[in-house]
Design an enzyme around this catalytic site. Structure first.
Site, PDB file in Angstrom:
ATOM      1  N   ASP A  14       0.863  -1.173   0.000  1.00  0.00           N
ATOM      2  CA  ASP A  14       0.000   0.000   0.000  1.00  0.00           C
ATOM      3  C   ASP A  14       0.908   1.233   0.000  1.00  0.00           C
ATOM      4  O   ASP A  14       2.103   1.132   0.309  1.00  0.00           O
ATOM      5  CB  ASP A  14      -0.889  -0.040   1.237  1.00  0.00           C
ATOM      6  CG  ASP A  14      -1.725   1.209   1.403  1.00  0.00           C
ATOM      7  OD1 ASP A  14      -2.392   1.604   0.442  1.00  0.00           O
ATOM      8  OD2 ASP A  14      -1.672   1.799   2.502  1.00  0.00           O
ATOM      9  N   ASP A  16      -0.140   5.184   0.948  1.00  0.00           N
ATOM     10  CA  ASP A  16      -0.361   6.150   2.029  1.00  0.00           C
ATOM     11  C   ASP A  16      -0.554   5.428   3.358  1.00  0.00           C
ATOM     12  O   ASP A  16      -1.457   4.603   3.500  1.00  0.00           O
ATOM     13  CB  ASP A  16      -1.594   7.002   1.723  1.00  0.00           C
ATOM     14  CG  ASP A  16      -1.461   7.754   0.408  1.00  0.00           C
ATOM     15  OD1 ASP A  16      -0.452   8.454   0.233  1.00  0.00           O
ATOM     16  OD2 ASP A  16      -2.364   7.621  -0.446  1.00  0.00           O
ATOM     17  N   ASP A 176      -1.766  -0.957   5.802  1.00  0.00           N
ATOM     18  CA  ASP A 176      -2.040  -0.471   7.157  1.00  0.00           C
ATOM     19  C   ASP A 176      -3.513  -0.393   7.503  1.00  0.00           C
ATOM     20  O   ASP A 176      -3.854   0.023   8.617  1.00  0.00           O
ATOM     21  CB  ASP A 176      -1.434   0.929   7.322  1.00  0.00           C
ATOM     22  CG  ASP A 176      -2.217   1.980   6.550  1.00  0.00           C
ATOM     23  OD1 ASP A 176      -2.809   2.875   7.195  1.00  0.00           O
ATOM     24  OD2 ASP A 176      -2.259   1.904   5.316  1.00  0.00           O
TER      25      ASP A 176
END
Length: 231
Positions: A14, A16, A176
């Site tokens: 991922d 951001d 996240d």
């Protein structure tokens, strides 16, 4: 849920909240767009809580917060255009690469192919990665250019695996947020939680096979079971 890393042949990160702490830049781009429309701007903590679903959802959440959830399509289009302009003008002037990420991707380069799978649109994602000095480490950037592709849908992960010539269980997703891990589950990819990121607190424990508290733990995890083939 699989807990076996022996089949891993590539890694999907991922963007951001996983590779980059980009919230300050996202806040800046959002507030720049809102300012042009004469609308309220928002503080960093609130904007950070909205990150993960791409800029259209980000803008939608901002509008809803000020009671404009029924805002017309034209306003949303203008805000998105201004958001993109602000992002491309300064992709990473306020944010930063998370500590340990550069060392991780340097260690993995030439050993396991890496891709980025993000709900940020591909042109914006590539600009941020280039500004961060990370674009050269990845084989491809799979961005959420169409709503149906965005995580938690499995489409981007499946496309990444296909592009690499792999089966989905051979691609490890590192992210996240619940969106990342739910997308991995839907695609039948193994997944590791980047516990330093924005959405880690909201991830259901049932989705987590590996919880990484620092980027270097990923390399240690893979190396411990001799999953990385030496050059």
């Amino acid at each position: 849920m699989t807990t076996d890393l022996r089949r891993v042949r590539a890694i999907a990160f991922d963007l951001d909240g996983t590779l980059i702490d980009s919230a300050p830049d996202i806040q800046h781009a959002l507030n720049a767009a809102l300012k042009k429309a004469g609308l309220e701007r928002f503080d960093l903590d609130l904007v950070r809580s909205w990150i993960g679903d791409g800029p259209d959802m980000l803008i939608g959440r901002a509008l809803a917060h000020i009671g404009l959830e029924e805002a017309d399509h034209e306003l949303r289009v203008r805000l998105r255009r201004w958001f993109d302009v602000a992002t491309l003008a300064a992709p990473l002037s306020l944010g930063s690469v998370y500590p340990g990420i550069v060392a991780l991707v340097e260690a993995l380069r030439g050993r396991l192919p890496m891709v980025v799978v993000t709900n940020k649109p591909t042109p914006l994602a590539r600009a941020v990665l280039e500004a961060a000095g990370l674009l050269g480490f990845v084989e491809a950037v799979h961005g959420g250019d169409m709503p149906a592709q965005r995580k938690p849908a499995p489409d981007l992960l499946l496309a990444a695996a296909q592009r690499l010539g792999l089966h989905a269980p051979e691609l490890l997703m590192v992210g996240d947020s619940p969106l990342d891990l739910r997308a991995a589950q839907a695609a039948h990819c193994p997944a590791a939680l980047a516990a330093w990121g924005y959405g880690a607190h909201a991830v259901d424990a049932s989705l987590v096979s590996w919880r990484l508290h620092a980027p270097g733990e990923l390399l240690a995890l893979l190396s411990a079971d001799q999953k990385i083939t030496q050059d």
